[in-house]
Design a protein around this motif. Sequence first.
Motif, PDB file in Angstrom:
ATOM      1  N   MET A   1      12.457 -60.309   6.773  1.00  0.00           N
ATOM      2  CA  MET A   1      13.579 -60.030   5.877  1.00  0.00           C
ATOM      3  C   MET A   1      14.821 -60.866   6.175  1.00  0.00           C
ATOM      4  N   GLN A   2      14.793 -61.616   7.273  1.00  0.00           N
ATOM      5  CA  GLN A   2      16.030 -62.266   7.702  1.00  0.00           C
ATOM      6  C   GLN A   2      16.449 -63.415   6.795  1.00  0.00           C
ATOM      7  N   LYS A   3      15.515 -64.201   6.318  1.00  0.00           N
ATOM      8  CA  LYS A   3      15.874 -65.306   5.426  1.00  0.00           C
ATOM      9  C   LYS A   3      16.545 -64.784   4.164  1.00  0.00           C
ATOM     10  N   GLY A   4      15.960 -63.774   3.553  1.00  0.00           N
ATOM     11  CA  GLY A   4      16.548 -63.191   2.351  1.00  0.00           C
ATOM     12  C   GLY A   4      17.891 -62.555   2.627  1.00  0.00           C
ATOM     13  N   ALA A   5      18.030 -61.938   3.809  1.00  0.00           N
ATOM     14  CA  ALA A   5      19.303 -61.300   4.162  1.00  0.00           C
ATOM     15  C   ALA A   5      20.414 -62.338   4.305  1.00  0.00           C
TER      16      ALA A   5
ATOM     17  N   GLU B   1      25.487 -64.417   1.979  1.00  0.00           N
ATOM     18  CA  GLU B   1      26.299 -65.526   1.457  1.00  0.00           C
ATOM     19  C   GLU B   1      26.610 -65.323  -0.022  1.00  0.00           C
ATOM     20  N   LYS B   2      25.634 -64.865  -0.792  1.00  0.00           N
ATOM     21  CA  LYS B   2      25.852 -64.660  -2.226  1.00  0.00           C
ATOM     22  C   LYS B   2      26.938 -63.617  -2.476  1.00  0.00           C
ATOM     23  N   LEU B   3      26.848 -62.470  -1.790  1.00  0.00           N
ATOM     24  CA  LEU B   3      27.833 -61.404  -1.988  1.00  0.00           C
ATOM     25  C   LEU B   3      29.218 -61.828  -1.515  1.00  0.00           C
ATOM     26  N   PHE B   4      29.274 -62.549  -0.395  1.00  0.00           N
ATOM     27  CA  PHE B   4      30.571 -62.972   0.124  1.00  0.00           C
ATOM     28  C   PHE B   4      31.230 -63.960  -0.834  1.00  0.00           C
ATOM     29  N   ARG B   5      30.456 -64.914  -1.334  1.00  0.00           N
ATOM     30  CA  ARG B   5      31.024 -65.877  -2.291  1.00  0.00           C
ATOM     31  C   ARG B   5      31.519 -65.165  -3.552  1.00  0.00           C
ATOM     32  N   ALA B   6      30.771 -64.162  -3.992  1.00  0.00           N
ATOM     33  CA  ALA B   6      31.177 -63.420  -5.191  1.00  0.00           C
ATOM     34  C   ALA B   6      32.505 -62.710  -4.966  1.00  0.00           C
ATOM     35  N   LYS B   7      32.680 -62.082  -3.797  1.00  0.00           N
ATOM     36  CA  LYS B   7      33.934 -61.387  -3.508  1.00  0.00           C
ATOM     37  C   LYS B   7      35.100 -62.371  -3.387  1.00  0.00           C
TER      38      LYS B   7
ATOM     39  N   VAL C   1      25.718 -69.066   7.681  1.00  0.00           N
ATOM     40  CA  VAL C   1      25.183 -67.724   7.915  1.00  0.00           C
ATOM     41  C   VAL C   1      24.098 -67.806   8.980  1.00  0.00           C
ATOM     42  N   TYR C   2      24.147 -66.902   9.951  1.00  0.00           N
ATOM     43  CA  TYR C   2      23.171 -66.830  11.032  1.00  0.00           C
ATOM     44  C   TYR C   2      22.472 -65.475  11.003  1.00  0.00           C
ATOM     45  N   SER C   3      21.332 -65.409  11.658  1.00  0.00           N
ATOM     46  CA  SER C   3      20.664 -64.117  11.827  1.00  0.00           C
ATOM     47  C   SER C   3      19.905 -64.106  13.139  1.00  0.00           C
ATOM     48  N   THR C   4      19.861 -62.942  13.762  1.00  0.00           N
ATOM     49  CA  THR C   4      18.996 -62.675  14.907  1.00  0.00           C
ATOM     50  C   THR C   4      18.360 -61.315  14.625  1.00  0.00           C
ATOM     51  N   PRO C   5      17.463 -60.841  15.464  1.00  0.00           N
ATOM     52  CA  PRO C   5      16.882 -59.520  15.201  1.00  0.00           C
ATOM     53  C   PRO C   5      17.921 -58.405  15.131  1.00  0.00           C
ATOM     54  N   ARG C   6      19.080 -58.611  15.768  1.00  0.00           N
ATOM     55  CA  ARG C   6      20.037 -57.512  15.868  1.00  0.00           C
ATOM     56  C   ARG C   6      21.344 -57.758  15.133  1.00  0.00           C
ATOM     57  N   ARG C   7      21.448 -58.863  14.397  1.00  0.00           N
ATOM     58  CA  ARG C   7      22.736 -59.123  13.756  1.00  0.00           C
ATOM     59  C   ARG C   7      22.602 -60.124  12.614  1.00  0.00           C
ATOM     60  N   LEU C   8      23.488 -59.965  11.642  1.00  0.00           N
ATOM     61  CA  LEU C   8      23.740 -60.963  10.605  1.00  0.00           C
ATOM     62  C   LEU C   8      25.170 -61.439  10.805  1.00  0.00           C
ATOM     63  N   ALA C   9      25.382 -62.742  10.771  1.00  0.00           N
ATOM     64  CA  ALA C   9      26.726 -63.269  11.000  1.00  0.00           C
ATOM     65  C   ALA C   9      27.058 -64.321   9.951  1.00  0.00           C
ATOM     66  N   LEU C  10      28.331 -64.344   9.559  1.00  0.00           N
ATOM     67  CA  LEU C  10      28.819 -65.312   8.579  1.00  0.00           C
ATOM     68  C   LEU C  10      30.130 -65.902   9.063  1.00  0.00           C
ATOM     69  N   ILE C  11      30.246 -67.211   8.968  1.00  0.00           N
ATOM     70  CA  ILE C  11      31.490 -67.898   9.303  1.00  0.00           C
ATOM     71  C   ILE C  11      31.928 -68.687   8.080  1.00  0.00           C
ATOM     72  N   ALA C  12      33.130 -68.374   7.583  1.00  0.00           N
ATOM     73  CA  ALA C  12      33.705 -69.071   6.428  1.00  0.00           C
ATOM     74  C   ALA C  12      34.881 -69.911   6.916  1.00  0.00           C
ATOM     75  N   LYS C  13      34.812 -71.196   6.641  1.00  0.00           N
ATOM     76  CA  LYS C  13      35.851 -72.126   7.091  1.00  0.00           C
ATOM     77  C   LYS C  13      36.882 -72.366   5.993  1.00  0.00           C
ATOM     78  N   GLY C  14      38.134 -72.545   6.430  1.00  0.00           N
ATOM     79  CA  GLY C  14      39.186 -73.024   5.534  1.00  0.00           C
ATOM     80  C   GLY C  14      39.589 -72.081   4.426  1.00  0.00           C
TER      81      GLY C  14
END
Length: 745
Positions: A17-21, A26-32, A45-58
């Motif tokens: 499920m991680q690729k889809g997550a 990213e899709k939801l964040f861009r929409a907001k 966007v990164y993923s590990t078994p225990r976390r989803l992470a997003l870094i937005a620059k600028g």
Amino acid sequence: MTDFLLELRSEEIPARMQKGARAELEKLFRAKLGEAGLTASAITVYSTPRRLALIAKGLADETQAVSEERKGPRADAPDKAIEGFLRSTGLTRDQLVEREDKKGNAVLFAVIETPGLATRDVLAEAIPAIVREFSWPKSMRWGAASQSTESLRWVRPLSGIVALFGEQVVECEVHGVTSGAVTLGHRFHHRGDITIGDADDYAVKLRAGHVIVDHEEREAIVRDGATKAAADAGLSLVADEGLVVENAGLTEWPVPLLGRFDAAFLDVPQEVIQLTARVNQKYFVCEDGEGHLANAFVCTANIDATDGGTALVAGNEKVLAARLSDAKFFWDLDRKTPLAVHAEKLKDIVFHEKLGTVADKVDRVAKLARWLVEEGIVGDGKPEIADLAQKAAELCKADLVTEMVGEFPELQGLMGGYYAAAEGLGPRVAAAIRDHYKPVGQGDDVPTAPVTVAVSLADKLDTLIAFFLIEERPSGSRDPFALRRATLSIIALVIRSGLKLPIERVCHVMTAVLLSDRYVIQQSAKIDTVEELAEILGDAVDTSSREKLLEEAFSPESLKDAGATSWANFGHRTTTEVLDFFADRLKVQQREAGVRHDLIDAVFALGGEDDLVRLLARVKALQAFVETPEGTDLIAGYKRASNILKKGEVSAAEQQNLSYTPEAAEKALIDSLAEAEPRARSAVNAENFEGAMAALASLRDPIDRFFEEVTVNDEDETKRAARHALLARFRAAVNQVADFSKIEG
């Protein structure tokens, strides 16, 4: 400009499920961001078994102020209208502006100034919304709140949120979890909290806590580490990119390790060993220098063990040994029973409620496979090939009831081939059982061995025609029985082996075979009575009598007869529908292969052709011809002639009564047609479509000269009629190869 970090931490997220997550986050964040008028220079966007992470620059520190102007009622409008406008804008009467419109009327306008918002505040509202709107293939509720259907659903219980805009915490709360700057490292390698300063030090600090947040980096570690572990043992890794991604999704600190299993297990088919290792344990398998499966595997640990992984490897070796013991047990057990005995159990498995059991299907496939060989459609018609095709077809589904296929459904067909070989049924029968499902999809191997082709074709033709007969046709995107795929597979088999497959005749035979099955008869409301059918049908599966049967049952004369039975009409209608379906699938297949759709339509428009190989040869010859100058000019001449003839044509009787001496250009076209027509006809009959095109090419100069020198619509009625007749003759000559009116340009 400021960077933003968001980490959503939870219990283990399934690797699949991680690729889809990542894409969903990213899709939801861009929409907001878009709703607030914000943009980021880059989003990772990164993923590990225990976390989803997003870094937005600028990101800008605040949104832009917005000035909106709304037109209201006239200044002298009733008070209620003005009050309603004020309520909609949130302004008072003295805040409205009066302006004159084009007619000189005073109109009220509201100018609404919306000040810019702090991006941090925008993000504080966006984060809870993103979490609540997140779409997972499967999700769950947890805790006391889970008693309510309004509670949050997430893939696994949400346990932490890191939200930093620059160095500042973006304060928010989701399902009792408040945001902060604190996260956790590796479950075993790191104790205590990790405080994140900003987006730039997120990956660095987590790496210090034995967590590699970049999934692509973990994939590279798994891929390269597994390859090296195998190479260090003098082996080569069997590449499996899906397994690379899965292992990377199961670990935060991947460490590939090599293990061994008892070489005695190598007696089990290698596909079984590979599936056992892959599906059950997520292990890679290895090969020796000669390309044979080795008694070695590579597992991926999630820790950097102090003993170098010795204990971990030993534990994995025990687990794999148990799994392989089960596989060997199934292998030995299944071989104790002949395939023919296994096949008896197919009588207990329903294929379809209107088509009987799998055993009924196997019986039909065996009859059709034999018929395909005996008729010379597949192979050279030798009795030996027909016997082998029938034998293979009778056993092709037997492995469905074996223990091994029950454990690994992916091995259907393959295991049947192994069991047939072990039973001594011969390599051709074993290969046919093994490969009769092929080709499964685009890019799959297409069988060419006659016995295999006969069984594969028969299996797919039975499926296609049977479901059409019971009116289970695909519609729109609905195709529950994969009939489109089956048809594309039939086309691939026919093209690959150059088979002369008369689809209409096969449909007739298959319909007769289907309708001779008492189960099918009893289930079909289209049949009048079993007795009536039996009287007409006779022994429908006996080759010597089948042709006469079909001639009587499906000839146009019998169908026009008022006394024709409903099953004959039903079979005829099914045949027509199947032919149309084949035509549609062939168009799709050829378009994907780069053939122009209008040329396909031009050939199909001729009708009366169900030989796929011949059809495609005609299409390819046409495509090569229309791309030449001769072809381009001939098409132009054809279209001009057709446009003239739309206004009226001369009948054959009228043509015979015309007494007229043609001009030189007309005479040249008449002479060219006299030579080209029989040449083209002869070439078409000999299936030499390039030769037919060459014959038509000789008409290019005469038709050009005709239009240059001759007035077609002459005032003289006799001349006009004669010239129309000549153009009709020209059009008919060209249409021997294809309907040129369908060609674009």
